[in-house]
Design an enzyme around this catalytic site. Structure first.
Site, short mmCIF file in Angstrom:
data_model
loop_
_atom_site.label_atom_id
_atom_site.label_comp_id
_atom_site.label_asym_id
_atom_site.label_seq_id
_atom_site.Cartn_x
_atom_site.Cartn_y
_atom_site.Cartn_z
N CYS A 2 -26.46 42.91 -48.45
CA CYS A 2 -25.45 42.88 -47.40
C CYS A 2 -24.07 42.59 -47.98
O CYS A 2 -23.95 41.92 -49.00
CB CYS A 2 -25.79 41.81 -46.39
SG CYS A 2 -27.44 41.97 -45.70
N ARG A 27 -23.58 48.07 -53.28
CA ARG A 27 -24.56 46.98 -53.27
C ARG A 27 -25.87 47.39 -52.60
O ARG A 27 -26.88 46.70 -52.75
CB ARG A 27 -23.97 45.77 -52.53
CG ARG A 27 -22.75 45.21 -53.21
CD ARG A 27 -22.11 44.15 -52.35
NE ARG A 27 -23.02 43.05 -52.14
CZ ARG A 27 -23.12 41.99 -52.93
NH1 ARG A 27 -22.37 41.90 -53.99
NH2 ARG A 27 -23.97 41.02 -52.66
N TRP A 79 -28.32 45.17 -45.19
CA TRP A 79 -29.56 45.60 -45.84
C TRP A 79 -30.66 44.90 -45.06
O TRP A 79 -30.77 43.67 -45.08
CB TRP A 79 -29.55 45.17 -47.30
CG TRP A 79 -30.69 45.70 -48.11
CD1 TRP A 79 -30.76 46.91 -48.74
CD2 TRP A 79 -31.93 45.04 -48.41
NE1 TRP A 79 -31.96 47.03 -49.41
CE2 TRP A 79 -32.69 45.91 -49.22
CE3 TRP A 79 -32.48 43.80 -48.07
CZ2 TRP A 79 -33.97 45.58 -49.69
CZ3 TRP A 79 -33.74 43.47 -48.52
CH2 TRP A 79 -34.47 44.36 -49.33
N ASN A 105 -24.51 37.08 -44.40
CA ASN A 105 -25.42 37.43 -45.50
C ASN A 105 -26.36 36.26 -45.70
O ASN A 105 -25.94 35.11 -45.57
CB ASN A 105 -24.65 37.63 -46.80
CG ASN A 105 -23.82 38.90 -46.81
OD1 ASN A 105 -23.88 39.68 -45.87
ND2 ASN A 105 -23.04 39.09 -47.85
N GLY A 106 -27.61 36.54 -46.07
CA GLY A 106 -28.56 35.46 -46.29
C GLY A 106 -29.63 35.47 -45.22
O GLY A 106 -29.75 36.44 -44.45
N GLU A 486 -38.35 49.58 -68.99
CA GLU A 486 -37.01 49.85 -68.43
C GLU A 486 -36.83 51.36 -68.17
O GLU A 486 -36.24 51.75 -67.16
CB GLU A 486 -35.94 49.31 -69.39
CG GLU A 486 -34.50 49.57 -68.99
CD GLU A 486 -34.10 49.01 -67.64
OE1 GLU A 486 -34.84 48.20 -67.05
OE2 GLU A 486 -33.04 49.42 -67.13
N LYS A 490 -35.96 52.95 -64.55
CA LYS A 490 -34.82 53.84 -64.28
C LYS A 490 -35.28 55.09 -63.56
O LYS A 490 -34.70 55.51 -62.57
CB LYS A 490 -34.11 54.27 -65.59
CG LYS A 490 -33.26 53.24 -66.28
CD LYS A 490 -31.98 52.87 -65.58
CE LYS A 490 -32.14 51.77 -64.60
NZ LYS A 490 -32.34 50.43 -64.89
N GLU A 493 -36.42 54.38 -59.94
CA GLU A 493 -35.32 53.95 -59.07
C GLU A 493 -34.52 55.14 -58.55
O GLU A 493 -34.17 55.18 -57.37
CB GLU A 493 -34.34 53.06 -59.84
CG GLU A 493 -34.74 51.61 -59.97
CD GLU A 493 -33.73 50.82 -60.79
OE1 GLU A 493 -33.35 49.73 -60.34
OE2 GLU A 493 -33.31 51.27 -61.88
N HIS A 509 -56.92 50.96 -71.20
CA HIS A 509 -57.66 50.02 -70.36
C HIS A 509 -57.52 50.36 -68.88
O HIS A 509 -57.58 49.47 -68.03
CB HIS A 509 -57.18 48.59 -70.65
CG HIS A 509 -57.43 48.18 -72.07
ND1 HIS A 509 -58.69 47.90 -72.54
CD2 HIS A 509 -56.59 48.05 -73.12
CE1 HIS A 509 -58.62 47.59 -73.83
NE2 HIS A 509 -57.35 47.69 -74.22
N LYS A 608 -28.04 46.35 -55.01
CA LYS A 608 -27.51 46.03 -56.33
C LYS A 608 -27.78 44.58 -56.69
O LYS A 608 -28.14 44.27 -57.83
CB LYS A 608 -26.00 46.32 -56.35
CG LYS A 608 -25.34 46.07 -57.71
CD LYS A 608 -25.82 47.05 -58.75
CE LYS A 608 -25.28 46.78 -60.13
NZ LYS A 608 -26.15 47.37 -61.17
C1 G6P Z 1 -31.74 44.50 -58.30
C2 G6P Z 1 -31.00 45.64 -58.97
C3 G6P Z 1 -31.45 45.77 -60.41
C4 G6P Z 1 -31.28 44.46 -61.14
C5 G6P Z 1 -31.99 43.32 -60.43
C6 G6P Z 1 -31.60 41.97 -61.02
O1 G6P Z 1 -33.07 44.82 -58.17
O2 G6P Z 1 -31.23 46.85 -58.28
O3 G6P Z 1 -30.69 46.78 -61.06
O4 G6P Z 1 -31.78 44.57 -62.44
O5 G6P Z 1 -31.60 43.28 -59.05
O6 G6P Z 1 -30.24 41.77 -60.79
P1 G6P Z 1 -29.31 40.86 -61.65
O7 G6P Z 1 -27.96 41.00 -61.03
O8 G6P Z 1 -29.84 39.45 -61.51
O9 G6P Z 1 -29.36 41.32 -63.04
#
Ligand code: G6P
Length: 613
Positions: A2, A27, A79, A105-106, A486, A490, A493, A509, A608
């Protein structure tokens, strides 16, 4: 997640608010809304979906005169947590009288009991949200002083909040407060802007005040009066923002993600600059403290983070054990505090977070501090909550990362972790010669990454062969195992292809049962002690019909020969090579997603920074 924007000042609030919401779009959100004060009433427009929908709706709901004359308002991108992303659940929410509007927010954890109590008094709720309950609670507490009403309401709340509140009865002020969810106040000339993130402020002013937890502020066009929830004045410094507005624009690239991939040579140079000691073969990281002796007493490194930051921590684990001969562990931040970790003063806890706002990582920091560990942060966003909570730490200097899928933050995190491990290592068994060699390799990271970026077109051609699969596996060993994780993250996502990362040995396994003719397996098989074993695992996948894309070291024909396709990355120390290898996977995922027509910068359902547990 949010986003909040509030404005009070001299120009038309609606444009500032909509402009601010657009800067917060990155975000991740699924509905948006705006409230203006129109004479002695509050007027609200909301829309599900994008800010563009909201803008359209506001222009059809409101007259051009209202747009021109309203100089105070609040706005929000939501969100969804409590209730789906419908218009009715979008913020701002009003109190029972309709005279008070709130964005939040929260999460209000005790909203059910508060709602039941208010309903028993006759309040009627329109939405399913916890936020509407807080709006009604503020209304219930309002005896003619909005500030006091907000304090009284917040005293009854369990949970987290960053809020902004306006009232038609007090049109000269916005009340804003925070607990666990950031609020930044931009101090302009005859205007004040409130936001949950400095990106929404930077186009208007560089002078900001960060609220601390349990701060509440009365914000007018000319003043910011900050108190605690018991009405005791507190002083918060005005800070200068380091970012400029251009840093949050696409600058000619089709997507922020592509821009940020291309920025990596520069952001890495910024993360590394001035931090290597090429005389001592060590690193100089002021945030770690100046005492080698203090560092020598540490007996264990524990890294916490989420998502991409967790993967960076996993690469760091190999670095600390390899270079510094120190036990190193990684814990998913959400798990950390609830498992009652065993920690003490000789444990070095590193909280890794791009945003510095991730709720679980923040909670882990608080728990580690409680247990007396030596806690520091590795954060990108200057002045963020985690940076301030740890007090000690190293900034990434990667610049604003707007794309939800993290790229430059990851490579900068890994680079800084390598430098931290180097420094710890030099205080232990790592020799000056070894240190010098590694320091020079770290210094070359920006150019290694540039070499991979230069292969963008070739990688795009390879990506075109991997568009039609709905599943993919990423495998690796040693430090390339987190790189595989990772890479899979990617791809899933941004392209919505179901991608899983596995340790190459783990495939046998279970997951190997899923391989069929043509199933993509992306093998990160750069040179290093584990390469031959990874190639063995590749052969097992080939034997079952998988199509193999290899990330290999330049000139390694043995590895090239077992792959259907390969992307070669420059030769480097196996820990350093994680960085060019991951960049190859970032570019690959980007092109797969682009060719599949995906949205890329704001993938569905993702945020984000995840500010709820
Ligand atoms: C969200 C984002 C990711 C990020 C993760 C941790 O899931 O979409 O891209 O890696 O949060 O966020 P941070 O800001 O703590 O690295």
């Amino acid at each position: 997640m949010c986003g909040i924007v509030g404005y009070i000042g001299k120009v038309n609030a609606a444009s500032v608010l909509i402009g601010g919401l657009k800067r917060l779009e990155y975000r991740g959100y699924d509905s948006a809304g705006i409230a203006l004060l129109d004479g002695d009433r509050v007027t609200v427009s909301k829309a599900s979906g994008k800010v563009a929908n909201l803008s359209e709706r506001a222009h059809s709901n409101w007259s051009p005169e209202l747009f021109q004359k309203a100089t105070i308002g609040i706005a929000h991108t939501r969100w969804a947590t409590h209730g789906p992303p419908t218009e009715v659940n979008a913020h701002p929410h009003l109190d029972g009288s309709g005279g008070i509007a709130l964005v939040h927010n929260g999460i209000i954890e005790n909203y059910r009991s508060l709602r039941a109590r208010l309903e028993a008094k006759g309040d009627v709720f329109l939405s399913e949200t916890d936020t509407e309950v807080l709006a009604h609670l503020i209304g219930d507490c309002d005896k003619g002083d909005l500030f006091q009403a907000v304090c009284d309401a917040l005293h009854q709340v369990v949970g987290t909040f960053g809020i902004a509140v306006i009232s038609s009865r007090e049109p000269d002020r916005i009340i804003t407060a925070r607990r666990g969810s950031p609020i930044v106040i931009g101090v302009g000339d005859g205007e004040t802007i409130i936001a949950s993130d400095a990106s929404a402020i930077v186009a208007h002013t560089q002078r900001v005040i960060y609220l601390d937890d349990n701060d509440i502020a009365i914000v007018t066009a000319d003043a910011v009066d900050i108190r605690d929830l018991d009405n005791v004045p507190v002083t918060r410094e005005i800070a200068e923002l380091e970012q400029d507005a251009a840093a949050t624009e696409k600058g000619g690239f089709d997507h922020f993600m592509l821009k940020e991939i291309h920025e990596q040579p520069d952001s890495l140079a910024n993360a590394i600059r001035g931090r290597l000691d090429l005389q001592l073969g060590s690193s100089v990281l002021a945030g770690m403290g100046s005492s080698q002796r203090e560092l020598a007493e540490l007996s264990r490194v524990v890294m916490v983070g989420c998502g991409t930051s967790l993967h960076a921590a996993m690469v760091g684990q190999y670095a600390f054990e390899d270079l510094a001969d120190i036990h190193a562990g990684v814990q998913q931040a959400a798990e950390f505090r609830y498992r009652n970790p065993i920690l003490g003063s000789r444990d070095f806890v590193i909280a890794i977070s791009q945003s510095g706002e991730t709720a679980d990582t923040l909670a882990a920091v608080k728990e580690a501090k409680q247990k007396g560990a030596f806690v520091m942060s590795l954060v990108n966003v200057v002045g963020s909550t985690i940076a301030r909570e740890t007090g000690r730490g190293v900034y990434l200097h990667a610049g604003p990362e707007i794309s939800v899928a993290s790229t430059k933050a990851f490579t900068c995190q890994v680079s800084v972790l390598l430098m931290m491990a180097l420094r710890l290592g030099r205080g232990r068994r790592y020799s000056r010669d070894e240190g010098l060699k590694l320091a020079r390799e770290i210094q070359s990271i920006p150019s290694l990454v540039q070499q991979v970026i230069d292969k963008g077109e070739m990688i795009a051609e390879i990506a075109a062969k991997y568009l039609d699969n709905e599943h993919a596996f990423f495998i690796g060993r040693g430090p390339m195992y987190p790189v595989a994780l990772e890479g899979a993250l990617k791809l899933k996502e941004i392209s919505y292809i179901h991608a899983e990362g596995y340790h190459a040995a783990e495939l046998k396994h279970g997951p190997i049962a899923l391989l069929q003719e043509g199933t993509p397996v992306i093998a990160v098989a750069c040179e290093g002690p584990a390469k031959d074993k990874t190639l063995g695992n590749v052969e097992e996948c080939r034997a079952r019909g998988a199509r193999i894309l290899g990330i290999v070291t330049e000139g390694d024909h043995e590895a090239e020969d077992v792959m259907d396709d390969f992307i070669s990355v420059p030769r480097a120390h196996p820990l350093v090579a994680t960085i060019p290898a991951v960049v190859a996977l970032q570019i690959f995922s980007y092109h797969v997603a682009r060719l599949r027509g995906c949205e890329i910068d704001q993938p569905r359902n993702l945020a984000k920074s995840v500010t709820v547990e």
